[in-house]
Structures are given as structure tokens and as C-alpha cells.
Design a protein around this motif. Structure first.
Motif, PDB file in Angstrom:
ATOM      1  N   GLU A  33       0.828  -1.207   0.000  1.00 11.42           N
ATOM      2  CA  GLU A  33       0.000   0.000   0.000  1.00 11.42           C
ATOM      3  C   GLU A  33       0.863   1.258   0.000  1.00 11.42           C
ATOM      4  OE1 GLU A  33      -3.267   1.230  -0.899  1.00 11.42           O
ATOM      5  OE2 GLU A  33      -3.678  -0.586   0.261  1.00 11.42           O
ATOM      6  N   LEU A  34       1.918   1.265   0.806  1.00 13.81           N
ATOM      7  CA  LEU A  34       2.826   2.410   0.853  1.00 13.81           C
ATOM      8  C   LEU A  34       3.472   2.658  -0.505  1.00 13.81           C
ATOM      9  CD1 LEU A  34       4.328   4.624   2.416  1.00 13.81           C
ATOM     10  CD2 LEU A  34       5.997   2.877   3.103  1.00 13.81           C
ATOM     11  N   MET A  35       3.908   1.592  -1.154  1.00 10.50           N
ATOM     12  CA  MET A  35       4.532   1.734  -2.474  1.00 10.50           C
ATOM     13  C   MET A  35       3.515   2.252  -3.501  1.00 10.50           C
ATOM     14  SD  MET A  35       7.772   0.991  -2.314  1.00 10.50           S
ATOM     15  CE  MET A  35       7.625   2.089  -0.918  1.00 10.50           C
ATOM     16  N   ASN A  36       2.284   1.749  -3.426  1.00 12.29           N
ATOM     17  CA  ASN A  36       1.233   2.215  -4.347  1.00 12.29           C
ATOM     18  C   ASN A  36       0.949   3.701  -4.164  1.00 12.29           C
ATOM     19  OD1 ASN A  36       0.935  -0.328  -5.461  1.00 12.29           O
ATOM     20  ND2 ASN A  36      -0.775  -0.876  -4.136  1.00 12.29           N
ATOM     21  N   ILE A  37       0.850   4.142  -2.912  1.00  7.03           N
ATOM     22  CA  ILE A  37       0.584   5.549  -2.644  1.00  7.03           C
ATOM     23  C   ILE A  37       1.759   6.402  -3.098  1.00  7.03           C
ATOM     24  CG2 ILE A  37       0.306   7.263  -0.804  1.00  7.03           C
ATOM     25  CD1 ILE A  37      -1.372   5.142   0.689  1.00  7.03           C
ATOM     26  N   TYR A  38       2.949   5.960  -2.793  1.00  2.00           N
ATOM     27  CA  TYR A  38       4.142   6.729  -3.145  1.00  2.00           C
ATOM     28  C   TYR A  38       4.253   6.879  -4.661  1.00  2.00           C
ATOM     29  CZ  TYR A  38       8.883   8.520  -2.766  1.00  2.00           C
ATOM     30  OH  TYR A  38       9.996   9.318  -2.832  1.00  2.00           O
TER      31      TYR A  38
END
Length: 110
Positions: A33-38
Motif C-alpha cells: 500500500e505504501l509503495m502504491n501511494i508513493y
């Protein structure tokens, strides 16, 4: 006669079983999720960062928080948070996933 505080407390306590039955946050899923948001934030898509939901943000924050706390608790873990999160997120592609503790340990070696 019950005042407003007692009513609010009763409602909050009545909802505790709902919170207790919630599923455990997965470090791997949270880092995905963090990678997707970033990546969304850095893309050219209009309003990409503003369309992130609260639950997505909380999951991403969980990943970042766990990575940060582990780095603070382990001497010698000074690698980049982004690279560590990316390493952990890639674990979601594997059939046999390592434990979260092992992933945190290995991510420090990047």
C-alpha cells in the motif's frame, strides 16, 4: 440520570468487540500500500494523492512506522526506508513468504 459522557462511553465500550475482531495488519500488505501511494503521488495523474482513502493511508503508515521503529531498535539498521519498504512489498509476489521479523532483518541488509 446518565450524562452525555456516560452514553458516549457505553457506545464506545459496546463497539470494542468489533475492533477486537478486526484482522491483523500485514506488514507485507501495508508496504504494498505504501509503495502504491508513493508511486501514485509521484505520477502525473491529477489528484492521485488526494484520492487515497483513510484506510489506505493507515495501512501505509503502519508499514512506515514498523520500519522506522525496527531501525531505531536495531543497531546498524540505517538503510533507506523506501528501499526497505520496496523489499518487503516484493515479498507479496512470493508463494512462500518469510516471517515479518525475518523480512525486517533482511531489509536492513539492503
Amino acid at each position: 440520570m446518565l450524562n452525555k459522557k456516560h452514553v458516549i462511553l457505553a457506545i464506545a465500550l459496546g463497539s470494542l468487540p468489533t475492533f477486537a475482531s478486526a484482522t491483523k495488519l500485514s506488514l507485507v500488505d501495508s508496504c504494498v500500500e505504501l509503495m502504491n501511494i508513493y508511486e501514485s503521488k509521484n505520477s502525473k495523474r491529477l489528484l492521485a494523492a488526494q484520492t487515497t482513502s483513510l484506510s489506505e493511508s493507515l495501512r501505509a503508515g503502519y508499514c512506515l512506522g514498523v520500519i522506522d521503529q525496527y531501525a531505531k531498535s536495531e543497531y546498524g539498521c540505517h538503510s533507506n526506508w523506501y528501499e526497505r519498504a520496496q523489499f518487503i512489498a516484493r515479498e507479496s509476489l512470493k508463494e512462500n513468504q518469510r516471517s515479518e521479523r525475518k523480512l525486517l532483518e533482511l531489509s536492513c541488509e539492503i
